[in-house]
Design a protein around this motif. Sequence first.
Motif, mmCIF file in Angstrom:
data_model
loop_
_atom_site.group_PDB
_atom_site.id
_atom_site.type_symbol
_atom_site.label_atom_id
_atom_site.label_comp_id
_atom_site.label_asym_id
_atom_site.label_seq_id
_atom_site.Cartn_x
_atom_site.Cartn_y
_atom_site.Cartn_z
ATOM 1 N N ALA A 1 -6.739 6.524 -1.199
ATOM 2 C CA ALA A 1 -6.742 5.122 -1.668
ATOM 3 C C ALA A 1 -5.781 4.273 -0.840
ATOM 4 N N ALA A 2 -4.587 4.841 -0.524
ATOM 5 C CA ALA A 2 -3.627 4.098 0.297
ATOM 6 C C ALA A 2 -4.177 3.877 1.699
ATOM 7 N N ASP A 3 -4.843 4.889 2.256
ATOM 8 C CA ASP A 3 -5.450 4.735 3.584
ATOM 9 C C ASP A 3 -6.506 3.637 3.568
ATOM 10 N N ALA A 4 -7.301 3.607 2.497
ATOM 11 C CA ALA A 4 -8.334 2.566 2.387
ATOM 12 C C ALA A 4 -7.715 1.186 2.272
ATOM 13 N N ALA A 5 -6.607 1.082 1.523
ATOM 14 C CA ALA A 5 -5.924 -0.212 1.380
ATOM 15 C C ALA A 5 -5.374 -0.683 2.717
ATOM 16 N N THR B 1 -2.344 9.050 -0.090
ATOM 17 C CA THR B 1 -3.644 9.307 -0.699
ATOM 18 C C THR B 1 -4.752 8.568 0.046
ATOM 19 N N ALA C 1 0.811 -1.217 0.000
ATOM 20 C CA ALA C 1 0.000 0.000 0.000
ATOM 21 C C ALA C 1 0.844 1.265 0.000
ATOM 22 N N THR D 1 1.431 7.576 -4.375
ATOM 23 C CA THR D 1 0.099 7.309 -3.807
ATOM 24 C C THR D 1 0.139 7.003 -2.309
#
Length: 542
Positions: free
Chosen positions: A263-267, A261, A252, A258
């Motif tokens: 998206a990285a937090d969500a991953a 971002t 991640a 990224t």
Amino acid sequence: MIQLKAGQNIPLTGDVVRFSAKAEGALDVSALVVAENLKVFSEQDFIFYNQPTAAGVALAGEEVTITPAEVRGDAKAVLLVVSADPAVPARAQGLGTVTASLVENGTVAAEFTVTPSAGEAALICLEVYRRGLDWRLRAVGQGYSGGLGVLLTAHGVEVEDEPADPSAQTGSSAQAGTVPQPTATAQPGPGVHTMAGPMASEARSASASPMEVGHGLERLWMIFEDAARSAAALVSARDYAAKRLDHELSAAVSDPATRNTPAADAARRAAQQRNDELVAIAETNHRRDSEQLVRELADADLMLPPALATWDSPVWDKPITPSDGIRLGELYADDRGGLRVPYCVPVPLNRPLWIDTESSRAVAPVVAALLARLLTSTPGRRTVVDVIDLTGAFTAFTGLLAPVLNAPPITDHSGISARLEELARAAEMAQLAMSSGMGSAPSEHRVLIAADFPHGYQSSDAQRIGSLIVRGDLIGLSTVIIGSDESESDNATVAMLSQSCRHLPTMGQTPLFDPWTGSPWQLDLDMLPTEAAQLARYLRTH
């Protein structure tokens, strides 16, 4: 191929399995088909060169073939045995290192290497046994210093060492006239049963209570095995989840563009959630297994003989029933939940116990607990106790032992040698009787408590205790040594003696490792309450 350790077991799936073994010296291989009490049904269940077949078991050359589906339906196990070839001059060191192999589906499925430490001339290498509807293989490694004759006698085969007409037999072993020949064997009734496993000992004859739980020692070790495998599965699942989480978190943040971002937090959140779910499932499964084992232990505790039961069990207030083992304490692992599993060993002790301590007085309640269980384990036989107590650590309870003491406890070092010499001489006489064909099963259960070792003991005393390790089974001896661990002693005799014993740690954070998964466990040793009324309740000498 699996390299088995003592006590380890694996499932068998082949229609036919084949056993063979090799060693530094010449070997004979044989097999015993045994019932639940680990004794043969009749003399036909001893498979050897002069009687090479039984239902589902056959000996051809130096290989035993087992067809599990054809083994008699009431058999519990097939014991696979090696012994010194009597046609070859005996080796001073006994069998030496033995490597046993089991072939399944045409390939070597498992090997077990064992080096008998006391010059044993016969050895149960492996056990093919039933577990429900399935068959399993267990590494045993139980040696017999008295040779094949003692091993056979322990499993219900009556033998005669000198055939009436040796010239009528064929084969080199028969011509030697020293291979024990089976004679008529009584049908086994209910008896005291031993577990053929990591702590196996010789079968003993005594009447069992109909309330006995399917051979208490084996029952408790099966529960321990289930607990060990469930715990290992939990640890494995946790490790897998941690490695997967680490991999996903690394992925991640691997791209700097990224990394910070949404998206990285969500991953990262998704990876953590998957980790938590995996761990939760593993912990739920382990908790389910533990709860089931707790129920099994509670049910068993109401029916086990006192020597294996908890101190709170009602069986202590009932007539004593014989036992195939004694309870030493409870095993636990804080990182794997609150399950506590009994830690038990066969009785008479097939391997001396060594209580690791600098102070005999500090472990007096542990010694009292051991004696309480040893005294109740064989009610059908007289128990005779010898106590060496140089520091007077056990005076609180030795007075209660007066009816079973061989003589007053030794409190001065000058009396040690004579007492040990008496025991060693009795064992030597029993060995001579066995060798001449006049031997018989021990009529007594002897117990030796050697405290404060090695302080005050002469080097010859350590040698005598060492000889009792080899021959003590012939007089039904259980030995308990109390002292600091001497496995690294500069005295070679003392070091070897220490290394031959089963050590019971009294200090925290000293783990014991189970024989199935190699997982560490902490041991809480049993301690007998010191109140006079409690001592009198548990230290039964009648």
